[in-house]
Design a protein around this motif. Structure first.
Motif, PDB file in Angstrom:
ATOM      1  N   ILE A 192     -20.604 -40.859   4.119  1.00  0.00           N
ATOM      2  CA  ILE A 192     -21.744 -41.408   3.385  1.00  0.00           C
ATOM      3  C   ILE A 192     -22.967 -41.468   4.292  1.00  0.00           C
ATOM      4  O   ILE A 192     -22.852 -41.439   5.518  1.00  0.00           O
ATOM      5  N   GLU A 193     -24.124 -41.545   3.662  1.00  0.00           N
ATOM      6  CA  GLU A 193     -25.388 -41.507   4.391  1.00  0.00           C
ATOM      7  C   GLU A 193     -25.428 -42.597   5.456  1.00  0.00           C
ATOM      8  O   GLU A 193     -25.033 -43.735   5.211  1.00  0.00           O
ATOM      9  N   GLY A 194     -25.903 -42.244   6.631  1.00  0.00           N
ATOM     10  CA  GLY A 194     -26.040 -43.216   7.709  1.00  0.00           C
ATOM     11  C   GLY A 194     -24.737 -43.446   8.455  1.00  0.00           C
ATOM     12  O   GLY A 194     -24.685 -44.223   9.402  1.00  0.00           O
ATOM     13  N   MET A 195     -23.632 -42.850   8.004  1.00  0.00           N
ATOM     14  CA  MET A 195     -22.350 -43.037   8.701  1.00  0.00           C
ATOM     15  C   MET A 195     -21.692 -41.685   8.921  1.00  0.00           C
ATOM     16  O   MET A 195     -20.568 -41.450   8.462  1.00  0.00           O
ATOM     17  N   ALA A 196     -22.396 -40.780   9.590  1.00  0.00           N
ATOM     18  CA  ALA A 196     -21.880 -39.423   9.794  1.00  0.00           C
ATOM     19  C   ALA A 196     -20.521 -39.491  10.489  1.00  0.00           C
ATOM     20  O   ALA A 196     -20.340 -40.263  11.428  1.00  0.00           O
ATOM     21  N   VAL A 197     -19.580 -38.751   9.986  1.00  0.00           N
ATOM     22  CA  VAL A 197     -18.255 -38.675  10.610  1.00  0.00           C
ATOM     23  C   VAL A 197     -18.149 -37.287  11.219  1.00  0.00           C
ATOM     24  O   VAL A 197     -18.323 -36.295  10.504  1.00  0.00           O
ATOM     25  N   PRO A 198     -17.897 -37.207  12.537  1.00  0.00           N
ATOM     26  CA  PRO A 198     -17.842 -35.882  13.165  1.00  0.00           C
ATOM     27  C   PRO A 198     -16.853 -34.976  12.446  1.00  0.00           C
ATOM     28  O   PRO A 198     -15.740 -35.396  12.132  1.00  0.00           O
ATOM     29  N   GLY A 199     -17.285 -33.771  12.157  1.00  0.00           N
ATOM     30  CA  GLY A 199     -16.378 -32.790  11.555  1.00  0.00           C
ATOM     31  C   GLY A 199     -16.344 -32.798  10.043  1.00  0.00           C
ATOM     32  O   GLY A 199     -15.719 -31.944   9.434  1.00  0.00           O
ATOM     33  N   LEU A 200     -16.991 -33.771   9.413  1.00  0.00           N
ATOM     34  CA  LEU A 200     -16.964 -33.818   7.946  1.00  0.00           C
ATOM     35  C   LEU A 200     -18.350 -33.510   7.375  1.00  0.00           C
ATOM     36  O   LEU A 200     -19.359 -33.900   7.953  1.00  0.00           O
ATOM     37  N   PRO A 201     -18.395 -32.859   6.206  1.00  0.00           N
ATOM     38  CA  PRO A 201     -19.701 -32.680   5.555  1.00  0.00           C
ATOM     39  C   PRO A 201     -20.176 -34.022   5.001  1.00  0.00           C
ATOM     40  O   PRO A 201     -19.392 -34.969   4.912  1.00  0.00           O
ATOM     41  N   THR A 202     -21.425 -34.107   4.629  1.00  0.00           N
ATOM     42  CA  THR A 202     -21.892 -35.358   4.033  1.00  0.00           C
ATOM     43  C   THR A 202     -21.520 -35.356   2.553  1.00  0.00           C
ATOM     44  O   THR A 202     -21.430 -34.302   1.925  1.00  0.00           O
ATOM     45  N   LEU A 203     -21.336 -36.564   2.033  1.00  0.00           N
ATOM     46  CA  LEU A 203     -21.045 -36.717   0.606  1.00  0.00           C
ATOM     47  C   LEU A 203     -22.205 -36.121  -0.198  1.00  0.00           C
ATOM     48  O   LEU A 203     -21.998 -35.466  -1.225  1.00  0.00           O
ATOM     49  N   GLU A 204     -23.427 -36.342   0.317  1.00  0.00           N
ATOM     50  CA  GLU A 204     -24.600 -35.824  -0.385  1.00  0.00           C
ATOM     51  C   GLU A 204     -24.531 -34.298  -0.521  1.00  0.00           C
ATOM     52  O   GLU A 204     -24.798 -33.745  -1.580  1.00  0.00           O
ATOM     53  N   SER A 205     -24.146 -33.602   0.578  1.00  0.00           N
ATOM     54  CA  SER A 205     -24.090 -32.145   0.488  1.00  0.00           C
ATOM     55  C   SER A 205     -22.955 -31.709  -0.456  1.00  0.00           C
ATOM     56  O   SER A 205     -23.091 -30.748  -1.198  1.00  0.00           O
TER      57      SER A 205
END
Ligand SMILES: O=C1C[C@@](O)(C(=O)O)C[C@@H](O)[C@@H]1O
Length: 437
Positions: A192-205
């Motif tokens: 989710i926005e503001g909580m980037a998790v390394p290796g994962l795409p964003t929920l927004e994308s």
């Protein structure tokens, strides 16, 4: 990091379009299992997956294993929608108490594999072993070192008899996440926005660019072959266009290390076409079955179509016309006299200074030549500059002379080098632009 934050972020996840939210108990500071889980599960706006990762499995929890398992058991009792057990623990619990379940909670049994993705057979054996724990869903995460490894995960997903989540993390693994719904994955994970998790795409994308909810087994895949690839605006350009055409297709970034291996593995009709970016525009020609005459003349391909009738790969160059007409349009706008456009190209007779004689530079040089420009070429590889200059009847200059070059009035500078590519977008190949002074 706190229960309040978990509740807040769960609502954000819902607002951003998540269907399910994963809560990592190991990230909560001073976690009080029963009390905190009660608050989380009472205030959840979405179905929740409870995860409590120990350090040895890539999480943050360093405490006692009994307390960790007790917390997971509480989550089951308190009615979490899903609880995630690592394979080792799940297998142990199964052998001791012969069941993982409680109430209606679904159990995800997960396994994280470092290093090279195992073979198809090894993955299949692993899945069988995981299934034997009584899992409702199995989750296998790898860290791919090559895009070709992902095909093994697609195979696992396609042939699994039970709900599976399988993907690889990282830039090379991204398409395994984006395409996993095509091959039947139960869940796609996004941050989710503001909580980037390394290796994962964003929920927004996932929601806005790739629209994963529309991907199914019939989705045709197109991709950009490049290295690096994350800078490309291709996905945000092509995906809305594909949808606008009402076509069930998807355009994804493909981080490719080895062209030969790539084309061997991604050879099915599902992978219907490719854009080709830096640094492969010249090298890719040898993997095309046919090459359009313009691309052949230029010596670079940036678009490949897999011909549906026979599966052959046909290479084209769209850079040449696209870049030259873009420059012509811009110049024409400046030069438009009485609102009338001249029939002669505004590039005709102009000094055209090209920096970079690779695949993109070659298309620009040939394009400028067809419009009658006078071409001057700089490249760090002087021999390469000379070869291209020869092909377009231009002039090559040593790269070191670029800062001292005195352009004539109205000269055009074209940058076809990787200088200025993301993340260093402010950089240009000349230290300052005397033209603008
Ligand atoms: O040069 C470009 C840009 C590109 O490489 C990209 O990064 O999106 C895609 C190519 O097809 C195109 O020729």
């Amino acid at each position: 990091e706190s229960v309040d934050q978990v509740v807040e972020e769960m609502h954000k996840a819902k607002a951003q379009g998540a269907d399910v939210v994963e809560v990592r108990l190991d990230c909560i500071k001073q976690f009080q299992a029963h009390q905190d889980l009660e608050i989380i599960l009472k205030s959840k706006p979405l179905p929740v997956i409870i995860v409590y990762r120990p350090k040895c499995e890539g999480g943050l929890y360093e405490g006692d294993e009994t307390a960790r398992l007790e917390a997971l058991r509480s989550a089951l009792k308190l009615g979490a929608d899903y609880v995630d057990f690592e394979l080792k623990v799940a297998a142990e619990l199964m052998s001791k108490q012969n069941k993982l379940h409680c109430g209606g909670t679904k159990v995800i049994v997960s396994c994280f594999l470092d290093g090279v993705t195992p073979s198809k057979e090894e993955l299949s054996n692993l899945a069988t072993h995981m299934k034997a724990t009584g899992a409702d869903i199995i989750k296998i995460v790898t860290s791919a070192s090559n895009i070709t490894e992902l095909a093994r995960l697609f195979h696992l997903l396609s042939y699994s008899q039970m709900p599976v989540v399988a993907y690889a993390v990282g830039e090379r693994g991204l398409i395994s996440q984006l395409l996993s719904p095509k091959f039947g994955s139960t869940l796609v994970y996004g941050s989710i926005e503001g909580m980037a998790v390394p290796g994962l795409p964003t929920l927004e994308s996932l929601r806005k660019v790739y629209k994963v909810e529309h991907i199914n087994s019939d989705t045709t895949v197109f991709g950009l072959i490049s290295k690096p690839v994350g800078h490309s605006k291709g996905p945000i350009l092509h995906n809305p266009t594909i949808r606008h055409m009402n076509f069930n297709g998807l355009y994804v970034p493909m981080f490719v290390d080895n062209l030969k291996e790539f084309f061997e593995v991604y050879s099915t009709p599902d992978f219907a076409g490719f854009s080709v970016g830096f640094p492969y525009k010249e090298a890719v020609i040898q993997f095309c079955d046919e090459v359009h005459p313009l691309a052949q003349t230029i010596g670079a391909v940036n678009t490949i179509v897999r011909r549906p009738s026979d599966g052959k790969l046909i290479g084209y160059n769209t850079d040449c016309e696209a870049s030259v007409t873009a420059m012509e349009d811009a110049l024409q706008e400046c030069q438009c006299i009485n609102g009338e456009k001249s029939l002669v190209s505004p590039l005709a007779g102009k000094e055209f200074v090209l920096v970079g004689a690779g695949g993109a530079g070659r298309a620009l040089a040939f394009g400028a030549k067809t419009r009658g420009a006078r071409i001057i070429i700089f490249d760090i590889d002087f021999e390469r500059a000379k070869m291209l200059a020869h092909a377009v009847s231009g002039e090559a200059r040593p790269f070191g002379d670029l800062p001292y070059f005195q352009p004539e009035k109205g000269s055009i500078l074209a940058n076809a080098t990787p200088i200025g590519m993301h993340p260093n977008k402010d950089r240009i190949p000349v230290s300052e632009v005397p033209y603008l002074k």
